[in-house]
Design an enzyme around this catalytic site. Sequence first.
Site, PDB file in Angstrom:
ATOM      1  N   HIS A 123      19.866  14.765  38.197  1.00  0.00           N
ATOM      2  CA  HIS A 123      19.732  16.456  38.599  1.00  0.00           C
ATOM      3  C   HIS A 123      19.541  16.606  39.970  1.00  0.00           C
ATOM      4  CE1 HIS A 123      18.083  16.384  34.035  1.00  0.00           C
ATOM      5  NE2 HIS A 123      19.273  17.070  34.211  1.00  0.00           N
ATOM      6  N   GLN A 147      22.854  24.489  21.472  1.00  0.00           N
ATOM      7  CA  GLN A 147      23.641  23.188  21.550  1.00  0.00           C
ATOM      8  C   GLN A 147      23.103  21.986  20.671  1.00  0.00           C
ATOM      9  OE1 GLN A 147      23.194  23.495  25.656  1.00  0.00           O
ATOM     10  NE2 GLN A 147      22.649  21.412  25.833  1.00  0.00           N
ATOM     11  N   GLY A 190      27.327  17.071  36.505  1.00  0.00           N
ATOM     12  CA  GLY A 190      27.433  15.651  36.573  1.00  0.00           C
ATOM     13  C   GLY A 190      28.720  15.003  35.861  1.00  0.00           C
ATOM     14  N   GLN A 191      29.330  13.987  36.419  1.00  0.00           N
ATOM     15  CA  GLN A 191      30.371  13.432  35.862  1.00  0.00           C
ATOM     16  C   GLN A 191      29.910  12.675  34.497  1.00  0.00           C
ATOM     17  OE1 GLN A 191      32.651  10.236  38.156  1.00  0.00           O
ATOM     18  NE2 GLN A 191      32.482   8.988  36.040  1.00  0.00           N
ATOM     19  N   GLN A 229      32.086  17.878  29.235  1.00  0.00           N
ATOM     20  CA  GLN A 229      31.485  19.157  29.533  1.00  0.00           C
ATOM     21  C   GLN A 229      32.021  19.611  30.789  1.00  0.00           C
ATOM     22  OE1 GLN A 229      26.856  20.153  29.104  1.00  0.00           O
ATOM     23  NE2 GLN A 229      26.993  19.765  31.468  1.00  0.00           N
ATOM     24  N   SER A 246      19.797   9.675  32.342  1.00  0.00           N
ATOM     25  CA  SER A 246      19.796  10.591  31.421  1.00  0.00           C
ATOM     26  C   SER A 246      18.463  11.266  30.937  1.00  0.00           C
ATOM     27  CB  SER A 246      20.598  10.159  30.105  1.00  0.00           C
ATOM     28  OG  SER A 246      20.510  11.045  29.157  1.00  0.00           O
TER      29      SER A 246
END
Length: 343
Positions: free
Chosen positions: A43, A67, A175-176, A181, A213
């Site tokens: 982040h 979600q 982010g990749q 997403q 993550s």
Amino acid sequence: MGTFDDACIFRDVPPLREVRKKMFREGKEVGFVATMGALHDGHMSLVKHALEENTDVFVSIFVNPTQFAAHEDLDAYPQTWEEDLKKLKQIQDEHAASSGPNSDSRIRGIFAPTVKVMYPTLPPSSDIAGNGSFVTITPLGNQLEGASRPIFFRGVATVCTKLFNVIQADRVYFGQKDVQQSVLIKRMVKDFLIPTKVRVIPTSREPDGLAMSSRNVYLGERRRKDAVVLSKALFAARDLYNAGELRGAVIRNAATEVFRREAVAKRKDGKLESSCQIEIDYVALSDPENMAMIRDSDKIDPSRGAILSAAVYVQPVDGPKNQDELDQRLVRLIDNVIFEPRE
């Protein structure tokens, strides 16, 4: 160092819109990073890029219920508000120190709304057929992650549309690691004519390669060591592509062979599918523009490149040794690598 004062924290939409109107008149360039909190270095990389490319940055902290399916870990999602604010203040201070006195870019606000603010008409539904106002992007939102988590991308697209409407940023940062997403957000911005540019920042990784993550905190020390097999498998396949291999089956098999060699060998029954620790959900080779599957019988178009993505379930450890390990739950991890286009 301190944290942010109350004037920077927005809990509702009208006060933020008043600030944003003033920024429009002043010609500010605005960047936006959407998060669910539990901030980590991944982040912070997004926020750092936003500070470098804009005069003002907004960050949202909102755990979006739409979600998460009913069986997923919404209630267990880590809540780290004070730590998150300290990390944001630290990255802003570091940016100011490195940019010099002429730089005036800053985090202008943190948007931390309630569920009622974000879903003002009806309670948010996690039902596939639930009532509510939703944004759906198909077929992109129904494959890979969307097949495993049927409401996930509906929830992502819906909340991002709302957040983009509130912030009205010039640039948004993703982010990749969550590559599907990112592709979906790009499609949403294009199809709904949303006036923002989507910036995708490379995945931030731990020294051993594990993608950062918020879910990594669930793993514990022993599972954390096992989980690195996910990135190892993807890197092995990427090395093969970089060496000139284009056959879909060979590329995917290179990744699955790493899982078999490094995960199955540790299992009691020797079968990955019935493993009590690491189970593959999918290993998929996809087109970089639309995530359409590249079949095993096909070859990668080197002028387009490809995305190799994977998801695994990490089961609780065998023979738990302490209370933390006794309390472990299933953890689902995703990762991907980009096969860059070449002549």
